[in-house]
Design an enzyme around this catalytic site. Structure first.
Site, PDB file in Angstrom:
ATOM      1  N   HIS A  99       0.866  -1.191   0.000  1.00 53.14           N
ATOM      2  CA  HIS A  99       0.000   0.000   0.000  1.00 53.14           C
ATOM      3  C   HIS A  99       0.900   1.237   0.000  1.00 53.14           C
ATOM      4  CE1 HIS A  99      -3.831   2.071   1.610  1.00 53.14           C
ATOM      5  NE2 HIS A  99      -2.956   3.025   1.288  1.00 53.14           N
ATOM      6  N   ASN A 138      -5.314   7.417  -5.760  1.00 51.96           N
ATOM      7  CA  ASN A 138      -6.017   8.655  -5.374  1.00 51.96           C
ATOM      8  C   ASN A 138      -5.244   9.901  -5.802  1.00 51.96           C
ATOM      9  OD1 ASN A 138      -4.055   8.126  -3.377  1.00 51.96           O
ATOM     10  ND2 ASN A 138      -5.187   9.247  -1.805  1.00 51.96           N
ATOM     11  N   ASP A 147       1.311   2.479   3.556  1.00 50.04           N
ATOM     12  CA  ASP A 147       0.496   3.690   3.422  1.00 50.04           C
ATOM     13  C   ASP A 147       1.371   4.933   3.504  1.00 50.04           C
ATOM     14  OD1 ASP A 147      -1.772   5.148   2.901  1.00 50.04           O
ATOM     15  OD2 ASP A 147      -2.597   5.006   4.919  1.00 50.04           O
ATOM     16  N   LYS A 198      -9.219  -0.138  -5.804  1.00 49.98           N
ATOM     17  CA  LYS A 198      -9.241   0.425  -4.450  1.00 49.98           C
ATOM     18  C   LYS A 198     -10.540   1.199  -4.240  1.00 49.98           C
ATOM     19  CE  LYS A 198      -7.733   2.106  -0.467  1.00 49.98           C
ATOM     20  NZ  LYS A 198      -6.653   3.047  -0.244  1.00 49.98           N
ATOM     21  N   HIS A 226       1.597   5.328  -1.585  1.00 50.17           N
ATOM     22  CA  HIS A 226       1.230   6.544  -2.335  1.00 50.17           C
ATOM     23  C   HIS A 226       2.497   7.153  -2.919  1.00 50.17           C
ATOM     24  CE1 HIS A 226      -2.915   6.756  -0.721  1.00 50.17           C
ATOM     25  NE2 HIS A 226      -2.372   6.168   0.326  1.00 50.17           N
ATOM     26  N   LEU A 227       2.514   7.237  -4.249  1.00 51.26           N
ATOM     27  CA  LEU A 227       3.697   7.819  -4.911  1.00 51.26           C
ATOM     28  C   LEU A 227       3.417   9.199  -5.485  1.00 51.26           C
ATOM     29  CD1 LEU A 227       5.314   4.762  -6.784  1.00 51.26           C
ATOM     30  CD2 LEU A 227       6.112   5.905  -4.705  1.00 51.26           C
ATOM     31  N   ARG A 228       2.147   9.588  -5.543  1.00 43.66           N
ATOM     32  CA  ARG A 228       1.773  10.919  -6.096  1.00 43.66           C
ATOM     33  C   ARG A 228       2.211  11.033  -7.559  1.00 43.66           C
ATOM     34  NH1 ARG A 228      -1.286  10.905  -1.642  1.00 43.66           N
ATOM     35  NH2 ARG A 228      -0.234  11.644   0.209  1.00 43.66           N
ATOM     36  N   HIS A 280     -10.509   1.174   1.763  1.00 44.03           N
ATOM     37  CA  HIS A 280     -10.261   2.098   2.875  1.00 44.03           C
ATOM     38  C   HIS A 280     -11.499   2.017   3.765  1.00 44.03           C
ATOM     39  CE1 HIS A 280      -8.492   5.889   4.678  1.00 44.03           C
ATOM     40  NE2 HIS A 280      -9.632   5.720   5.308  1.00 44.03           N
ATOM     41  N   HIS A 291      -4.747  -0.926   5.750  1.00 40.85           N
ATOM     42  CA  HIS A 291      -4.238  -0.214   6.947  1.00 40.85           C
ATOM     43  C   HIS A 291      -5.146  -0.359   8.173  1.00 40.85           C
ATOM     44  CE1 HIS A 291      -6.992   2.738   5.330  1.00 40.85           C
ATOM     45  NE2 HIS A 291      -6.164   3.156   4.405  1.00 40.85           N
ATOM     46  N   HIS A 339       3.307  14.317   1.885  1.00 45.32           N
ATOM     47  CA  HIS A 339       2.725  15.637   1.618  1.00 45.32           C
ATOM     48  C   HIS A 339       3.846  16.660   1.761  1.00 45.32           C
ATOM     49  CE1 HIS A 339      -1.583  14.499   1.702  1.00 45.32           C
ATOM     50  NE2 HIS A 339      -1.218  13.617   2.613  1.00 45.32           N
TER      51      HIS A 339
END
Ligand code: DOR
Ligand code: ZN
Length: 341
Positions: A16, A44, A243, A100, A18-20, A137, A171, A247
């Protein structure tokens, strides 16, 4: 167990991540790709990933950002759940690891998430028939500490109505979610590194710690302890999913802090430290990849990653020339393990 000087993990995976996109992708992708055989990439983005074209183009951008590590790093791509016709699912399937599902408004970039599980059922049925896993989620919009617990009945309902659908509770943060794993054959779960370590006290019990603020929020000590016990035992239905959710520093250190803990740079060294502290190193490989490979029948690049016992201090920040700066979990702390070159 004696204290080894090195640990070799075969095919470690982050289930899980997030690579943006854009500058952030270029900054963070190498940090995961350097030490993993693959990762499940969250959809996302803004706008969310909802077409085969978007999925394939994003995968290419990830591999480009991973640079020299791309050859040994498999991005396992996900689509953002919406009502998908069978034709789209059929076209997407060769490029897709899973879909997802986000409930509307529960976390970062979930505005196009679902409003009701009823309307999701036709697509869930198609996924079940086509063998496409569902990642969830699992939070409601209720009181913040109860959101996961309130969602458990929805997991039960989906698991019962779609017995052949492989479902992953993403998560998990509660002892109750750990218990649910054993009640439904088709339920699995990921757990983050930070939820094995912190509780709500670490987030908000003293001075507020924005870099520990995430969704779902860390819970009570007994919840953390249940998650940790399951991870240390390499519970066969539990997988490491960081996860890691970067940011920019200005979006974390402000009034109205964004949710997400950036754990990618220290993921494996931190898990080695934790498992060693609990005398459970023999279960580390299953938790960091073996379970996921078995559960999903994955074939990641045959890459082994070695950790060596040598102190490593987590950088205060990761930054690029454009002025982008991201603060990692446990910035400035010295860990006993590091990734060998
Ligand atoms: O804390 C979180 N951050 N939880 C999520 O579910 C999403 C993530 C993000 O994308 O920033
Ligand atoms: Zn996430």
């Amino acid at each position: 167990m004696t204290s080894p000087e090195s640990i070799t993990l075969r095919q470690p995976l982050d289930m899980h991540l997030h690579l943006r996109d854009g500058d952030m992708l270029r900054l963070v992708a190498p940090l995961s790709a350097a030490s993993l055989a693959g990762a499940v990439i969250m959809p996302n983005l803004v706008p969310p990933l909802t077409s085969v074209e978007m999925l394939s183009a994003y995968r290419e951008r990830i591999l480009a950002a991973a640079g020299p590590y791309a050859a040994d790093f498999q991005p396992l791509m996900t689509l953002f759940f919406q009502d998908y016709p069978e034709s789209l699912l059929a076209a997407a399937k060769p490029h897709l690891f899973a879909i997802k599902l986000y409930p509307h408004g529960v976390t970062t970039n979930s505005e196009s998430g679902i409003h009701s599980i009823d309307t999701a059922e036709p697509t869930l049925k198609r996924m079940e028939e086509m063998g496409i896993p569902l990642l969830v989620h699992g939070e409601t919009t209720g009181f913040v500490l109860d959101r996961e617990a309130e969602f458990l009945s929805i997991y039960e309902r989906i698991a019962t109505r779609f017995p052949k659908l492989r479902i992953v509770m993403e998560h998990i943060t509660t002892a109750a979610a750990v218990q649910l794993l054993d009640r439904f054959e088709n339920l699995h779960a990921t757990v983050t590194a930070h939820h094995l370590v912190i509780t709500l006290d670490d987030v908000a019990g003293g001075l507020l710690q924005p870099h520990l603020f995430c969704k779902p929020i860390a819970k009570r000590p007994e919840d953390r302890d249940a998650l940790l016990a399951a991870a240390l035992a390499a519970h066969p239905k539990l997988m490491l999913g960081s996860d890691s959710a970067p940011h920019p520093r200005h979006a974390k250190e402000c009034c109205g802090c964004a949710a997400g803990v950036f754990t990618a740079p220290l993921l494996l060294p931190r898990m080695a430290e934790l498992f060693e502290a609990h005398d459970a190193l023999e279960n580390l490989e299953a938790f960091t990849g073996g379970n996921a490979i078995r559960i999903h029948g994955l074939t990641p690049p045959d890459r082994s990653v070695t950790l060596i016992r040598a102190p490593w201090t987590v950088p205060d920040s990761y930054q690029d020339d454009s002025g982008l700066s991201v603060i990692p979990w446990e910035a400035g702390r010295t860990l006993p393990w590091q990734i060998a070159d």
